[in-house]
Design an enzyme around this catalytic site. Structure first.
Site, mmCIF file in Angstrom:
data_model
loop_
_atom_site.group_PDB
_atom_site.id
_atom_site.type_symbol
_atom_site.label_atom_id
_atom_site.label_comp_id
_atom_site.label_asym_id
_atom_site.label_seq_id
_atom_site.Cartn_x
_atom_site.Cartn_y
_atom_site.Cartn_z
ATOM 1 N N ASP A 81 0.814 -1.216 0.000
ATOM 2 C CA ASP A 81 0.000 0.000 0.000
ATOM 3 C C ASP A 81 0.848 1.267 0.000
ATOM 4 O OD1 ASP A 81 0.742 -0.942 2.573
ATOM 5 O OD2 ASP A 81 -0.694 0.390 3.535
ATOM 6 N N GLU A 139 -0.470 -2.027 5.221
ATOM 7 C CA GLU A 139 0.431 -1.882 6.373
ATOM 8 C C GLU A 139 0.229 -0.549 7.064
ATOM 9 O OE1 GLU A 139 3.414 -0.643 8.890
ATOM 10 O OE2 GLU A 139 3.339 0.261 6.904
#
Length: 394
Positions: A81, A139
């Site tokens: 991400d 994350e």
């Protein structure tokens, strides 16, 4: 396992790894929305002939099985991400998604693990054991993709004996890596606080209950949680980065809103501190005629690198790169959801140097000017493959 062969393979795929990284960097996606990123990774796994399955919506898990018999398993993790940051770099691979940027190096992590997968696929007839590839979403956002993948069984069927992860570090020159055994990164909790009083004219304070003054006392007093209740040998941080008192020069507001973070490396102290902060803030507000809503959003646990695994991994890194290119790391009070793996499995989370002062690549992660020296990929792919195979006993 012949390190020269791995280094040769790493060199041969360097341009491909750079191309993958630049594609991912140009097309960043926020936490829990890594749809195109996941599809790109799936395409690359298909090209390698690797079977995979999805977890936590956008996460991917694949296995590379060595042809020689062994029941040993090791997991390698990369996150996918990006962050809600507008990129300021003027580069050909600049983010094409306005307000979204790979400012923490997850594009580097994902492209590196894809490169590692290619190396291991080339060598699968020469090693024993299984490597589990974990491409993890989210994350950067609670509750963290790692926690979701663990709940869905990412560390089962087969169960790895260890989990390795690498993360870019702009404080370290490209070509070098860093390790720390034991406690390494902090837990993180988000604090959301509303202090309530009674607003009114600033020239008539006796008629009001001033939440600004109450907040000032609370902010000052809460720091004693760290300085007087915490063991000085146990690192802790309490910081408030947002304070909103929406009054005016002559207007006392009805309430003040605060946001902060609490970080530590001791779960028992973490729980005790939560109770102390809440009780202290509420007590001060009540004693001054107001009230306080003190809400804590529990975040990631602290990250611990298992001592024996980390010592062995570091020794293998020295063998692969040379002792002069393997550094000691200090504790870091930032947080990472890799910590969830480290709480339930032997784990080692190490740092990949990405700095190049001569090219001005020095910006910290989570900034609009963050970038990585791509020569780091000459290390990242082959090193992770070598570490994995060594842990499998090859």
């Amino acid at each position: 396992m012949n390190k020269e062969k791995i280094q040769e393979l790493s060199s041969s795929i360097f341009n491909e790894v750079v191309a993958n990284r630049r594609h991912l960097h140009s097309h960043p996606e926020l936490s829990f929305n890594e749809v195109e990123t996941s599809a790109y990774v799936a395409k690359k796994l298909d090209e390698l002939g690797l079977e995979y399955h999805r977890m936590a919506e956008n996460g991917l898990v694949a296995l590379i099985k060595g042809s020689k018999p062994s029941d040993k398993v090791i997991a390698l993790r990369a996150d996918m991400d990006a962050l809600p940051i507008t990129e300021a770099n003027d580069v050909s691979y600049k983010s094409q998604n306005t307000g979204v940027m790979h400012a923490c190096g997850h594009d580097a992590h994902t492209s590196s693990l894809l490169g590692t997968a290619k190396i291991l696929t080339e060598l699968k007839n020469q090693f024993a054991g299984t490597v589990k590839l974990i491409f993890q979403p989210a994350e950067e956002k609670l509750p963290g993709g790692a926690s979701l993948m663990i709940k869905e069984g990412v560390l089962e069927n087969p169960k790895p004996q260890a989990v390795l992860g690498q993360h870019v570090m702009p404080l370290i020159d490209a070509g070098k890596v860093g390790f720390r055994a034991g406690k390494y990164m902090a837990s993180t909790d988000e604090l959301y606080v509303t202090v309530k009083g009674k607003g009114g004219h600033g020239a008539q304070p006796q008629q009001n209950i001033d939440p600004v003054i109450i907040t000032a006392h609370i902010l000052t007093a809460l720091q004693t949680i760290i300085s007087r209740y915490n063991d000085p040998k146990s690192p802790s941080v309490l910081s408030f980065g947002k304070v909103i008192a929406n009054g005016a020069t002559n207007v006392i507001p009805d309430e003040v809103y605060l946001e902060g973070t609490f970080r530590t490396m001791d779960e028992a102290w973490r729980n005790d501190a939560h109770k102390k902060m809440k009780k202290m803030a509420e007590g001060i507000a009540e004693s001054m005629g107001g009230s306080c809503d003190f809400n804590i959003m529990r975040g990631y646990p602290f990250l611990i690198n298992e001592e024996k695994l980390t010592a062995a991994t570091r020794a293998h890194a020295e063998d692969y790169l040379g002792k002069e290119n393997v550094l000691d790391l200090d504790i870091w009070m930032a947080a990472e959801d890799f910590a969830y793996y480290s709480q339930v499995a032997d784990s080692c989370f190490y740092r990949l140097g990405t700095r190049n002062e001569s090219r001005g690549i020095t910006s910290s992660v989570h900034t609009p000017t963050f970038d990585v020296e791509e020569d780091a990929f000459k290390v990242s792919t082959g090193l992770m493959a070598y570490l994995a195979l060594k842990q499998l006993g090859n």
